[in-house]
Design an enzyme around this catalytic site. Structure first.
Site, mmCIF file in Angstrom:
data_model
loop_
_atom_site.group_PDB
_atom_site.id
_atom_site.type_symbol
_atom_site.label_atom_id
_atom_site.label_comp_id
_atom_site.label_asym_id
_atom_site.label_seq_id
_atom_site.Cartn_x
_atom_site.Cartn_y
_atom_site.Cartn_z
ATOM 1 N N GLY A 164 0.792 -1.222 0.000
ATOM 2 C CA GLY A 164 0.000 0.000 0.000
ATOM 3 C C GLY A 164 0.826 1.274 0.000
ATOM 4 O O GLY A 164 0.289 2.344 0.213
ATOM 5 N N GLU A 200 14.401 -2.392 -5.144
ATOM 6 C CA GLU A 200 14.104 -2.627 -6.562
ATOM 7 C C GLU A 200 14.561 -1.424 -7.368
ATOM 8 O O GLU A 200 14.593 -0.305 -6.860
ATOM 9 C CB GLU A 200 12.576 -2.763 -6.775
ATOM 10 C CG GLU A 200 11.980 -4.100 -6.434
ATOM 11 C CD GLU A 200 10.461 -4.130 -6.590
ATOM 12 O OE1 GLU A 200 9.891 -5.195 -6.406
ATOM 13 O OE2 GLU A 200 9.854 -3.073 -6.882
ATOM 14 N N ILE A 203 10.821 2.201 -11.262
ATOM 15 C CA ILE A 203 10.128 2.390 -12.538
ATOM 16 C C ILE A 203 9.487 3.767 -12.484
ATOM 17 O O ILE A 203 8.598 3.999 -11.665
ATOM 18 C CB ILE A 203 9.024 1.320 -12.761
ATOM 19 C CG1 ILE A 203 9.533 -0.092 -12.452
ATOM 20 C CG2 ILE A 203 8.411 1.453 -14.148
ATOM 21 C CD1 ILE A 203 10.277 -0.756 -13.541
ATOM 22 N N LYS A 237 -6.569 4.123 -4.368
ATOM 23 C CA LYS A 237 -7.134 4.109 -5.716
ATOM 24 C C LYS A 237 -8.358 5.016 -5.755
ATOM 25 O O LYS A 237 -9.124 5.082 -4.785
ATOM 26 C CB LYS A 237 -7.514 2.683 -6.108
ATOM 27 C CG LYS A 237 -6.287 1.795 -6.292
ATOM 28 C CD LYS A 237 -6.626 0.334 -6.394
ATOM 29 C CE LYS A 237 -5.339 -0.482 -6.350
ATOM 30 N NZ LYS A 237 -5.613 -1.915 -6.108
ATOM 31 N N GLU A 288 3.444 -7.471 -6.476
ATOM 32 C CA GLU A 288 2.858 -8.038 -5.262
ATOM 33 C C GLU A 288 1.670 -8.898 -5.641
ATOM 34 O O GLU A 288 1.108 -8.743 -6.721
ATOM 35 C CB GLU A 288 2.278 -6.934 -4.343
ATOM 36 C CG GLU A 288 3.261 -5.933 -3.843
ATOM 37 C CD GLU A 288 2.635 -4.891 -2.918
ATOM 38 O OE1 GLU A 288 1.498 -5.085 -2.455
ATOM 39 O OE2 GLU A 288 3.313 -3.886 -2.659
ATOM 40 N N ASN A 290 -2.171 -9.930 -3.943
ATOM 41 C CA ASN A 290 -3.161 -9.773 -2.883
ATOM 42 C C ASN A 290 -4.008 -11.033 -2.813
ATOM 43 O O ASN A 290 -4.516 -11.492 -3.829
ATOM 44 C CB ASN A 290 -4.047 -8.561 -3.156
ATOM 45 C CG ASN A 290 -3.226 -7.306 -3.322
ATOM 46 O OD1 ASN A 290 -2.292 -7.055 -2.564
ATOM 47 N ND2 ASN A 290 -3.527 -6.524 -4.346
ATOM 48 N N ARG A 292 -6.833 -11.495 -1.167
ATOM 49 C CA ARG A 292 -8.206 -11.195 -0.730
ATOM 50 C C ARG A 292 -9.089 -10.858 -1.933
ATOM 51 O O ARG A 292 -8.585 -10.704 -3.042
ATOM 52 C CB ARG A 292 -8.176 -9.970 0.182
ATOM 53 C CG ARG A 292 -7.624 -8.750 -0.556
ATOM 54 C CD ARG A 292 -7.671 -7.456 0.233
ATOM 55 N NE ARG A 292 -7.293 -6.323 -0.607
ATOM 56 C CZ ARG A 292 -6.060 -5.905 -0.835
ATOM 57 N NH1 ARG A 292 -5.030 -6.544 -0.281
ATOM 58 N NH2 ARG A 292 -5.821 -4.870 -1.616
ATOM 59 N N ARG A 338 -14.655 5.419 -6.956
ATOM 60 C CA ARG A 338 -14.814 5.263 -5.505
ATOM 61 C C ARG A 338 -15.309 6.579 -4.944
ATOM 62 O O ARG A 338 -14.599 7.587 -4.988
ATOM 63 C CB ARG A 338 -13.479 4.907 -4.851
ATOM 64 C CG ARG A 338 -12.951 3.560 -5.283
ATOM 65 C CD ARG A 338 -11.824 3.141 -4.373
ATOM 66 N NE ARG A 338 -11.159 1.952 -4.867
ATOM 67 C CZ ARG A 338 -10.286 1.237 -4.163
ATOM 68 N NH1 ARG A 338 -9.965 1.629 -2.937
ATOM 69 N NH2 ARG A 338 -9.726 0.165 -4.668
HETATM 70 C C1 MV4 Z 1 7.116 0.910 -7.357
HETATM 71 C C2 MV4 Z 1 7.149 2.106 -8.108
HETATM 72 C C3 MV4 Z 1 8.218 2.299 -8.956
HETATM 73 N N1 MV4 Z 1 9.189 1.384 -9.049
HETATM 74 N N2 MV4 Z 1 8.111 0.028 -7.486
HETATM 75 C C4 MV4 Z 1 3.244 1.919 -4.723
HETATM 76 C C5 MV4 Z 1 2.342 0.981 -3.992
HETATM 77 C C6 MV4 Z 1 3.019 -0.310 -3.991
HETATM 78 N N3 MV4 Z 1 2.088 -1.385 -4.078
HETATM 79 C C7 MV4 Z 1 3.955 -0.260 -5.138
HETATM 80 N N4 MV4 Z 1 4.136 1.131 -5.472
HETATM 81 C C8 MV4 Z 1 5.090 1.507 -6.347
HETATM 82 N N5 MV4 Z 1 6.116 0.626 -6.523
HETATM 83 C C9 MV4 Z 1 9.132 0.271 -8.307
HETATM 84 N N6 MV4 Z 1 10.120 -0.618 -8.417
HETATM 85 C C10 MV4 Z 1 6.107 3.016 -7.941
HETATM 86 C C11 MV4 Z 1 5.069 2.738 -7.061
HETATM 87 C C12 MV4 Z 1 4.048 3.753 -6.938
HETATM 88 C C13 MV4 Z 1 2.767 3.573 -7.445
HETATM 89 C C14 MV4 Z 1 2.361 2.369 -8.027
HETATM 90 C C15 MV4 Z 1 1.108 2.197 -8.510
HETATM 91 C C16 MV4 Z 1 0.185 3.242 -8.440
HETATM 92 C C17 MV4 Z 1 0.531 4.432 -7.865
HETATM 93 C C18 MV4 Z 1 1.815 4.615 -7.362
HETATM 94 C C19 MV4 Z 1 2.163 5.831 -6.785
HETATM 95 C C20 MV4 Z 1 3.426 6.003 -6.301
HETATM 96 C C21 MV4 Z 1 4.363 4.967 -6.372
#
Ligand code: MV4
Length: 449
Positions: A164, A200, A203, A237, A288, A290, A292, A338
């Protein structure tokens, strides 16, 4: 089939699960906190048991209280919904020991996916592409320097027991590594009770796309397509859709098959969601899983016609996947807004009494809500008032129906995110399907001017 199910949740998802139970001819037991005495899930269940004071930790998260209610009511299964105890491996274990079926995957599966570094390693071994990163948890600063050398900059440090978005730290310059590593560990310890972190490659401005799966006890797994969940604010979200505007048919098919094969290898049971980040070049990486049912599951239900909650219950009762769904076909496009009790500009919660409430309807419109006129949104839980879902033969029709429905949705007494949704739906970049994780920051900055 089960005789009686306890629903360990509240709000719209408790009502959603109640409906699925009733369709299956299963008796229902609601549990509620003192703040939810007048809630609809209490009214509509066959039985209801108060499990404690308003605060979640003392009621909906209180394992002994929930298990006691299950024993008193003599249920044969518990549906945990989302949030609360839904991804708590210890709770699933206690259910097992108490001879109550936990409607979800095994405790071992929940635990594995909850340890994000392990989920990454296991899913990579099962054939899913993962983002270049550390080999498991990074134990100390020397290991962090070593991993950073291998991964390169920019990188992201994540809490192993997190999720999250909390406890994440971005490192763009070498000098930021040591302090970021220390603060990430401290925050992970404070928020998740474990200082374990992993790393990591970052991205930049990804798209967040998740794939819905179902698995049975006999090793069968299917996927039900994807949901586009890129539009978030502070890791919450805001608006989701299915299918994603950015996946081509070949990628959808390839990633879907990879997911199915990976989850067959680990023997996944129940509904689950596999999350991916997509980079600018179109690469899709597992981040990841989930274990649920998710808030946005109705999108998949609208485009496939499969009832995911009923499927979870039937799979937990031992039915075969082929009996539960048959072949899955995809039709049209769905969007979910939402509707939260929030100030749409500041995103701060706006709990209180709903003084007027009118839900929209019409072709392709679905509203999942536990709200009603004169209901109180308590300050103790999440601020979701309703999920408004619009389905159409194509995206343009889904957008048009959603706009109509938002215009016809009346909620008075609390501030809601309806104005924000209206702004998103007329934005040229949204309409063109051009957005990334920074879209809402820009939209709300412009709107505030
Ligand atoms: C990341 C990323 C960029 N690079 N991982 C945010 C929630 C978590 N579940 C994973 N997230 C991210 N992981 C890497 N290697 C950027 C995010 C992220 C993000 C991802 C999806 C939707 C919105 C986001 C907002 C900020 C950062």
């Amino acid at each position: 089939m089960f005789r009686k199910i306890l629903i360990a949740n509240r709000g719209e998802i408790a009502l959603r699960i109640l409906g699925a139970c009733k369709e299956l001819g299963v008796r229902t037991v609601a549990v509620y906190s003192e703040a939810d005495r007048n809630a609809l899930h209490v009214r509509f269940a066959d039985e209801a048991i108060c499990i404690g004071p308003p605060r979640s930790a003392e009621s909906y998260l209180n394992i002994p209280q929930v298990i006691s209610a299950a024993e008193v009511a003599n249920v044969d299964a518990i549906h945990p919904g989302y949030g609360f105890l839904s991804e708590n491996a210890s709770f699933a274990e206690v259910c097992e020991i108490s001879h109550v079926t936990f409607i979800g995957p095994s405790p071992a599966m929940i635990r594995m996916m909850g340890e994000k570094d392990r989920a990454r390693t296991e899913m990579a071994a099962a054939g899913l592409p993962v983002i270049p990163g550390s080999a498991g948890v990074v134990p100390d600063e020397a290991a962090a320097r070593h991993a950073a050398g291998e991964i390169g900059l920019p990188l992201i440090i994540k809490a192993a027991n997190g999720g999250g978005g909390r406890g994440m730290r971005i490192v763009r310059h070498k000098r930021e590594l040591a302090p970021a590593f220390e603060t990430a560990r401290a925050e992970a310890e404070q928020v998740f009770g474990s200082p374990k972190v992993y790393m990591e490659k970052l991205i930049e401005r990804p798209r967040h796309i998740e794939i819905q799966v179902l698995g049975d006890r006999y090793g069968n797994v299917i996927h039900l397509g994807e949901r586009e969940c890129t539009l978030q604010r502070r890791h919450q979200k805001v608006l989701e859709e299915s299918p994603s505007t950015i996946l081509d048919a070949a990628t959808r098919e390839r990633v879907g098959q990879q997911v199915v094969e990976a989850l067959r290898k680990v023997g996944y049971l129940s509904a689950g969601t596999v999350e991916f980040l997509r980079d600018d070049s179109g690469n899709m990486y597992f981040i990841e899983m989930n274990t649920r049912i998710q808030v946005e599951h109705p999108l998949t239900e609208m485009v496939t016609g499969v009832d995911l909650v009923k499927s979870q219950i039937r799979l937990a009762a031992g039915e075969k996947l082929s009996e539960v769904t048959g072949p899955v076909a995809f039709r049209g496009h769905a969007i979910e807004c939402r509707i939260n009790a929030e100030d749409p500009e500041t995103f701060t919660p706006s709990p209180g009494r709903i003084t007027a409430f009118r839900v929209p309807g019409g072709p392709g419109i679905r509203v999942d809500t536990a709200a009603y006129a004169d209901a109180v949104i308590p300050p103790y839980y999440d601020s979701l008032i309703a999920k408004l879902v619009a389905h159409g033969e194509d995206r343009a029709e889904a957008i048009a129906r959603m706009k109509q429905a938002l215009d016809g949705f009346v909620i008075e007494g609390v501030k809601t995110t309806i104005p924000l949704h209206k702004k998103i739906l007329v934005d040229p970049d949204f309409i063109a399907g051009k957005f990334d994780t920074s879209f809402l920051e820009r939209l709300t900055v412009v709107a505030a001017k």
